[in-house]
Design a protein around this motif. Sequence first.
Motif, PDB file in Angstrom:
ATOM      1  N   ASP A   1     -46.859 -44.079  27.128  1.00 28.10           N
ATOM      2  CA  ASP A   1     -46.400 -43.681  25.816  1.00 28.10           C
ATOM      3  C   ASP A   1     -46.399 -44.818  24.769  1.00 28.10           C
ATOM      4  OD1 ASP A   1     -44.747 -42.576  23.653  1.00 28.10           O
ATOM      5  OD2 ASP A   1     -43.560 -41.433  24.797  1.00 28.10           O
ATOM      6  N   PHE A   2     -47.363 -44.612  23.842  1.00 25.25           N
ATOM      7  CA  PHE A   2     -47.606 -45.902  22.905  1.00 25.25           C
ATOM      8  C   PHE A   2     -46.550 -45.951  21.751  1.00 25.25           C
ATOM      9  CE2 PHE A   2     -52.010 -46.654  24.093  1.00 25.25           C
ATOM     10  CZ  PHE A   2     -51.928 -48.213  24.017  1.00 25.25           C
ATOM     11  N   PRO A   3     -46.083 -44.921  21.415  1.00 27.80           N
ATOM     12  CA  PRO A   3     -44.942 -44.725  20.188  1.00 27.80           C
ATOM     13  C   PRO A   3     -43.467 -45.454  21.058  1.00 27.80           C
ATOM     14  CG  PRO A   3     -46.048 -42.899  19.891  1.00 27.80           C
ATOM     15  CD  PRO A   3     -46.679 -43.527  21.189  1.00 27.80           C
ATOM     16  N   ALA A   4     -43.357 -45.008  22.256  1.00 29.12           N
ATOM     17  CA  ALA A   4     -41.890 -45.528  22.618  1.00 29.12           C
ATOM     18  C   ALA A   4     -42.149 -46.926  22.858  1.00 29.12           C
ATOM     19  CB  ALA A   4     -41.752 -44.448  23.981  1.00 29.12           C
ATOM     20  N   THR A   5     -43.389 -47.150  23.738  1.00 24.76           N
ATOM     21  CA  THR A   5     -43.542 -48.633  24.318  1.00 24.76           C
ATOM     22  C   THR A   5     -43.406 -49.760  23.007  1.00 24.76           C
ATOM     23  OG1 THR A   5     -44.762 -47.882  26.144  1.00 24.76           O
ATOM     24  CG2 THR A   5     -44.971 -50.009  25.530  1.00 24.76           C
TER      25      THR A   5
ATOM     26  N   VAL B   1     -50.878 -41.362  22.602  1.00 23.00           N
ATOM     27  CA  VAL B   1     -51.263 -42.282  21.444  1.00 23.00           C
ATOM     28  C   VAL B   1     -50.157 -42.221  20.115  1.00 23.00           C
ATOM     29  CG1 VAL B   1     -53.550 -42.834  22.172  1.00 23.00           C
ATOM     30  CG2 VAL B   1     -52.941 -40.732  20.339  1.00 23.00           C
ATOM     31  N   ALA B   2     -49.416 -40.749  19.897  1.00 28.31           N
ATOM     32  CA  ALA B   2     -48.658 -40.451  18.715  1.00 28.31           C
ATOM     33  C   ALA B   2     -47.967 -39.127  18.973  1.00 28.31           C
ATOM     34  CB  ALA B   2     -49.492 -40.266  17.457  1.00 28.31           C
ATOM     35  N   TYR B   3     -47.257 -38.817  18.185  1.00 30.36           N
ATOM     36  CA  TYR B   3     -46.322 -37.759  18.544  1.00 30.36           C
ATOM     37  C   TYR B   3     -46.585 -36.839  17.303  1.00 30.36           C
ATOM     38  CZ  TYR B   3     -42.943 -40.233  21.563  1.00 30.36           C
ATOM     39  OH  TYR B   3     -42.602 -41.200  22.282  1.00 30.36           O
ATOM     40  N   GLU B   4     -46.528 -35.440  17.417  1.00 29.20           N
ATOM     41  CA  GLU B   4     -46.378 -34.363  16.275  1.00 29.20           C
ATOM     42  C   GLU B   4     -45.143 -33.984  16.036  1.00 29.20           C
ATOM     43  OE1 GLU B   4     -48.349 -30.039  15.799  1.00 29.20           O
ATOM     44  OE2 GLU B   4     -49.779 -31.393  16.560  1.00 29.20           O
ATOM     45  N   PHE B   5     -44.860 -33.839  14.875  1.00 32.71           N
ATOM     46  CA  PHE B   5     -43.465 -33.257  14.619  1.00 32.71           C
ATOM     47  C   PHE B   5     -43.837 -32.396  13.163  1.00 32.71           C
ATOM     48  CE2 PHE B   5     -39.694 -33.472  11.727  1.00 32.71           C
ATOM     49  CZ  PHE B   5     -38.743 -32.911  12.777  1.00 32.71           C
ATOM     50  N   GLU B   6     -43.479 -31.175  13.430  1.00 33.94           N
ATOM     51  CA  GLU B   6     -43.675 -30.272  12.241  1.00 33.94           C
ATOM     52  C   GLU B   6     -44.950 -30.391  11.797  1.00 33.94           C
ATOM     53  OE1 GLU B   6     -40.244 -30.778   9.736  1.00 33.94           O
ATOM     54  OE2 GLU B   6     -38.916 -29.778  11.085  1.00 33.94           O
TER      55      GLU B   6
ATOM     56  N   PRO C   1     -46.688 -34.454  22.188  1.00 31.14           N
ATOM     57  CA  PRO C   1     -47.470 -35.733  22.381  1.00 31.14           C
ATOM     58  C   PRO C   1     -48.783 -35.329  21.755  1.00 31.14           C
ATOM     59  CG  PRO C   1     -47.421 -34.515  24.427  1.00 31.14           C
ATOM     60  CD  PRO C   1     -46.322 -33.524  23.584  1.00 31.14           C
ATOM     61  N   ILE C   2     -49.304 -36.300  21.451  1.00 27.91           N
ATOM     62  CA  ILE C   2     -50.697 -36.329  21.057  1.00 27.91           C
ATOM     63  C   ILE C   2     -51.484 -37.186  22.144  1.00 27.91           C
ATOM     64  CG2 ILE C   2     -52.485 -37.190  19.091  1.00 27.91           C
ATOM     65  CD1 ILE C   2     -50.634 -36.463  17.242  1.00 27.91           C
ATOM     66  N   VAL C   3     -52.078 -36.520  23.115  1.00 26.64           N
ATOM     67  CA  VAL C   3     -52.729 -37.216  24.058  1.00 26.64           C
ATOM     68  C   VAL C   3     -54.276 -37.393  24.171  1.00 26.64           C
ATOM     69  CG1 VAL C   3     -53.003 -37.153  26.760  1.00 26.64           C
ATOM     70  CG2 VAL C   3     -50.867 -36.264  25.546  1.00 26.64           C
ATOM     71  N   GLU C   4     -54.527 -38.837  24.454  1.00 29.14           N
ATOM     72  CA  GLU C   4     -56.005 -38.801  24.671  1.00 29.14           C
ATOM     73  C   GLU C   4     -56.194 -39.504  26.134  1.00 29.14           C
ATOM     74  OE1 GLU C   4     -57.482 -41.853  21.599  1.00 29.14           O
ATOM     75  OE2 GLU C   4     -56.562 -40.606  20.145  1.00 29.14           O
ATOM     76  N   TYR C   5     -57.337 -38.971  26.634  1.00 29.24           N
ATOM     77  CA  TYR C   5     -57.786 -39.137  27.996  1.00 29.24           C
ATOM     78  C   TYR C   5     -58.739 -40.195  27.815  1.00 29.24           C
ATOM     79  CZ  TYR C   5     -54.956 -35.628  29.943  1.00 29.24           C
ATOM     80  OH  TYR C   5     -53.718 -34.658  30.042  1.00 29.24           O
TER      81      TYR C   5
END
Length: 178
Positions: free
Chosen positions: A115-119, A149-154, A172-176
Motif C-alpha cells: 500500500d503506497f499511500p499508507a506506506t 498505488v493510490a486510493y479512489e475517493f468519490e 484501492p487503485i491496484v496495479e499488478y
Amino acid sequence: IKPNVADTAAYLYEAAQNGKNILLEGQLGALKDTDHGIYPMVTSSSTLAAFAAVGAGLPPYLITDIVTVVKAYSSAVGEGPFVCEMFGDEAEFLRQAGGEYGAATGRPRRVGGFDFPATRYGIEMQAATEIAITKINVLSKLDKIPVCVAYEFEGKRLDDFPYPDLLDDCKPIVEYLD
C-alpha cells in the motif's frame, strides 16, 4: 537484579557522548500511533520514532538514523479500515505463504497488496532515513505482484494518505507488477 538497575537516561546519554551506537526499537506502525494513526484503531502509546527519544530519556537530536521496517505486502490484525485488503484465493495465498496468523490465537490476519499511500505516510511520520523491506520472498512465487498505488475517493484519485475518517469510503487503485 539490583546490580542491573541504573539511571537509564544518564547511562544512554553518557554512551552517546562517548560515541557509542545506541539501538532503540519500537513496534507497530505509524497508523497505530495515538496522534497520527487511524483513530480509534490505535494503541495506547505513540509508535513514532520521535517518541523513542522520550522513552529512552535522550535528547531528540541524538537520533540521527531511523530505519522503518516495511513488509512487502500489507497485513492487519482486528477491525478497522484496510483499503487494499484482499479476499479469496489471492488473500489466502499471501496469508499462508507469509504465515499471517496470530501468534497467540492462530487467527488469520487480514492481508493485502503493498500500500503506497499508507506506506509513504508512515515513512513521512517516522522521518525515516532508511527503509528495510521484509518478506519480499513471500511474493517470489507470484507472476504478478499486487500494488495499491493510490486510493479512489468519490471518483477522485488520492495519491496521499487521506484523513482517517475517509478510509472506509476509499477504494484501492491496484496495479499488478511483473
